[in-house]
Scaffold this motif. Sequence first.
Motif, short mmCIF file in Angstrom:
data_model
loop_
_atom_site.label_atom_id
_atom_site.label_comp_id
_atom_site.label_asym_id
_atom_site.label_seq_id
_atom_site.Cartn_x
_atom_site.Cartn_y
_atom_site.Cartn_z
N UNK A 15 45.81 44.07 44.99
CA UNK A 15 44.64 44.56 44.28
C UNK A 15 44.29 43.64 43.11
N UNK A 16 45.32 43.17 42.41
CA UNK A 16 45.09 42.27 41.30
C UNK A 16 44.46 40.96 41.75
N UNK A 56 39.91 37.24 42.04
CA UNK A 56 39.04 36.37 42.82
C UNK A 56 37.57 36.79 42.76
N UNK A 57 37.34 38.08 42.54
CA UNK A 57 35.96 38.58 42.50
C UNK A 57 35.46 38.81 41.08
N UNK A 58 36.24 38.38 40.11
CA UNK A 58 35.80 38.46 38.72
C UNK A 58 35.61 39.86 38.19
N UNK A 77 43.29 28.00 42.09
CA UNK A 77 42.18 28.61 41.37
C UNK A 77 42.60 28.96 39.95
N UNK A 78 41.61 28.93 39.06
CA UNK A 78 41.81 29.37 37.68
C UNK A 78 40.95 30.61 37.45
N UNK A 79 41.49 31.56 36.69
CA UNK A 79 40.82 32.85 36.54
C UNK A 79 40.46 33.15 35.10
N UNK A 80 39.21 33.55 34.90
CA UNK A 80 38.73 33.99 33.58
C UNK A 80 37.36 34.64 33.79
N UNK A 81 36.95 35.45 32.80
CA UNK A 81 35.65 36.09 32.92
C UNK A 81 35.15 36.56 31.56
N UNK A 82 34.56 35.64 30.82
CA UNK A 82 33.89 36.02 29.58
C UNK A 82 32.87 34.96 29.22
N UNK A 83 31.87 35.37 28.45
CA UNK A 83 30.80 34.47 28.04
C UNK A 83 31.15 33.82 26.71
N UNK A 84 31.12 32.51 26.69
CA UNK A 84 31.40 31.78 25.45
C UNK A 84 30.64 30.46 25.48
#
Length: 403
Positions: free
Chosen positions: A22-23, A28-30, A351-358
Motif C-alpha cells: 500500500x505504501x 508511486x501515485x503521489x 525512483x525518488x519520492x516527494x510531493x510538495x510545492x516549493x
Amino acid sequence: MKKRVVVTGIGAISSLGNNVAEMTDSLENGRIKYDTVPQDRFPTSHKLFANNRGFMMDYSLYKHSWEKDVSIMSEVAVKCISEALESAHLCEEQLQQHMAGLCLGTSVGASFPILQRIKKTVEKSEDDYELALYSTPKILGKIARAFKLRGYVSAISTACASGTNSIGRAFDLVENGKAEIMISGGMDIFTELTYTGFNSLLAISKTKCKPFSKTRDGMSLGDACAILVLESLDSALARGAHIYAEIKGYHILNEAYHATAPHPEGKYALKCMKQALAYGGMSEEDVDYINAHGTGTGKNDGAELKACEALLQEKKSRTYVGSTKCLTGHTLGAAGSIEAVISILSMRHSALYANYDATDLPESEKIEFVTKNKSGVPLNTVLSNSFGFGGNMASILLTKYNN
C-alpha cells in the motif's frame, strides 16, 4: 572477520498505508494523507495550536490497536514485524533456531497510557495503576514474547535518531557475529504530548512541512512503524533469501550543542555523514541520493543543508537531496526506519519520492532538490540521515546488493 549485513525483510505502517504494498502504491501515485486529528485522539481546537492536522495511520487500525492494547504501539509493531518476517520467509522455528533478536527505537514510548493516567487523576481523581505499568521496556518485552525471540532485545530511545540507531545497533550485532538475524526498526504514534510539545517550541507548520524551502515554517507530525530484518549475507545465501539491500555502514554521535537545535554550521552533521561513508569504504562520489532528516524547520534544514553542501563540495556531479517527511510527516522514533525502507524502495524501483510545492528552494551547484516524484533514476547508494533533539545524530549507508 566482519560479516556483510543485508536486509532480507521489510514491513511498514504509516499514513501511506498498512503495509509495504500500500505504501509503494501511495508513493508511486503521489498520494499523501494529511488529515484533521480526530477529537477522540486529542483536542486540537485551542487557538494557540499552529494547526490541527497530521500524517496519521489508518483510523480503523488505530482504534483496533487501542482496543486491544492501551499502548497502541505493541499491536502496531507486531503487525508490522509479521509483514517483515513474511517478506523474509522466516517462521517462528527459524527465529528460535537462529537466536533472532529485536532492536526497536522509539522517541516517546509509552506516552499514550501515561497521558491517560494523568487525565484520569486530574479529571476523575482516579489513579489507574494498570496504566502506570506501561513502559517502553514492557512494550518491547510483549513484542519479543509474541514471536518467542531468544536473542538480544534492546530498546533504543535517542530522540528522532532512534529508528536509525536501532538499525545501526542490529547491524553491529550481525556484522560482528553476535547475531545472525535481527529484527530492527522504529515505532511512534504521535500523541497530545508530542503535538503540544513541538507546538510550544513553535516548530509545527501552519500548513504542511516544506523541507528546505525558504518559506518553510515548521514540521508536520506523523505515525509510523517500520521494520527491517537484518541478516548476515552467509545466512541469507544459505537459505536462499531475497535480498532487498545491503547495509555498508553507519555512524552515531552526539554533538552536545543544544537541547533542541543543531550546530548552525552543521559541522557535526557533516562529520556523521563522512564517518558513515568511511566505515563503508565509500566516498561522496558514490552517493546517488541523500535522504535528509529535513524536518522543514529553519534551524534543522539550514544546518543540514550546509553539511550536505560541504560533503559534496568536491564531487564532480550534482546529487539528489530530499526529505520524505513531506510524505509521512515527522514520525519521531520511527523516522529513520521508515526513511530507510523508502530509500530501499527507491533503489529497487529507480525512483525518488516527494510531493510538495516549493518554488523558492536555495540555489545550489552541488544539490538537486527532490520535491516531486522522479522515475528512471538509477540509484545504487543512499545515505539516510536522522538528526534529533539532544544532539543525537545518526547516518546509515544503504546500497543495492551486488554479489
